[in-house]
Design an enzyme around this catalytic site. Structure first.
Site, short mmCIF file in Angstrom:
data_model
loop_
_atom_site.label_atom_id
_atom_site.label_comp_id
_atom_site.label_asym_id
_atom_site.label_seq_id
_atom_site.Cartn_x
_atom_site.Cartn_y
_atom_site.Cartn_z
N GLU A 33 -9.06 0.04 -4.33
CA GLU A 33 -8.18 0.78 -3.41
C GLU A 33 -7.09 1.47 -4.21
O GLU A 33 -6.20 0.80 -4.75
CB GLU A 33 -7.56 -0.17 -2.37
CG GLU A 33 -8.57 -0.86 -1.48
CD GLU A 33 -7.94 -1.86 -0.52
OE1 GLU A 33 -6.72 -2.15 -0.65
OE2 GLU A 33 -8.66 -2.36 0.37
N ASP B 81 0.87 -1.17 0.00
CA ASP B 81 0.00 0.00 0.00
C ASP B 81 0.91 1.22 0.00
O ASP B 81 1.79 1.33 0.87
CB ASP B 81 -0.89 0.01 1.24
CG ASP B 81 -1.83 -1.18 1.29
OD1 ASP B 81 -2.23 -1.67 0.22
OD2 ASP B 81 -2.16 -1.63 2.41
#
Length: 268
Positions: free
Chosen positions: A240, A158
């Site tokens: 995401e 991420d």
């Protein structure tokens, strides 16, 4: 006088007692921590310039506490993924930007904690920031929480982009007022990254990479991140904007559980 046979029985009994004590001791019972395969590296050993703001070792996450298995604020990845990030970083540095990682390899025990937390419907202390418009009972059905995570395979991370020179991110203090993760950048939790329209780990459809409501500079920033990483072999998770996986994965079917710590990786 004690007979030789009686003395031998006494020695055997004493040895058995000592063995029982040893087996019951915490040191003897504790299984050795698993280590990472040699294909894993600390990102800092490949590229020291990539900013690391590892969220799950802090209380500033959707659970509201440090997560199981995170021992040190360290990004661990498979070597091909780390080297691909390094190539992306070289291009960004020439333009005055840097990558910043929030999470990299994630132990299975951390995922297990997410599952336990999601089942506890009474624990909503971080709802106002991370999932303000999602009922916690929907986290599994809506795909925000799952029993397995690609992060545990070691090639998923991420991350975001930061304009250089990077300003420090203020620390989070438990109990401070929470602001929705989709609020304007000037209002939500301060982050030194480019404005992507939502904060990291925002459980909301606004976090979908190509959500049509995200326009202008925010959309351009998301596309900047996506195109930069796609050029090096990464694939974005459409739900995401921050989530990318390097392809092909060295371990596409293996979910690891070694802790996030320097001693887990060879050479540390």
């Amino acid at each position: 006088m004690t007979s030789p046979r009686t003395g031998l029985r006494g020695l055997v009994a004493a040895a058995a007692a000592l063995l029982a004590v040893a087996l019951l001791s915490p040191t003897a019972q504790a299984a050795p921590e698993p280590k990472a395969p040699e294909e894993f590296v600390a990102l800092s050993s490949v590229d020291r310039s990539i900013i690391q703001e590892m969220r799950y070792i802090t209380p500033h996450d959707f659970v509201g506490e440090p997560i199981d298995g995170y021992r040190q604020p360290l990004c661990i990845l498979t070597r091909p993924a780390a080297e691909a990030l390094h190539r992306a970083q070289l291009g960004l540095l020439r333009q005055g930007y840097s990558l910043k990682v929030y999470d990299c390899y994630r132990p299975q025990r951390a995922v297990d904690q997410f599952v336990r937390w999601a089942k506890d419907l009474d624990d909503v202390k971080m709802k106002a920031e991370f999932y303000p418009d999602v009922d916690k009972s929907r986290l599994f059905a809506d795909g925000y929480i799952a029993a397995k995570s690609g992060h545990s395979r070691g090639s998923t991370m991420d991350l975001t982009i930061v304009k250089l020179p990077a300003l420090p991110t203020p620390p989070y203090h438990p109990g401070q007022p929470l602001v929705p993760c989709y609020a304007p950048q000037s209002q939500r939790f301060p982050d030194n990254s480019l404005d992507m329209g939502t904060g990291f780990d925002c459980f909301d459809t606004l976090a979908h990479t190509d959500d049509p409501r995200i326009q202008g500079v925010q959309r351009a920033h998301r596309q900047f991140l996506k195109s930069t990483l796609e050029a090096q072999g990464f694939v974005n998770l459409p739900e995401e904007w921050w989530h990318f996986t390097f392809q092909p994965e060295p371990f596409p079917d293996t979910y690891f559980d070694f802790p996030v710590a320097r001693r887990s990786v060879a050479g540390h």
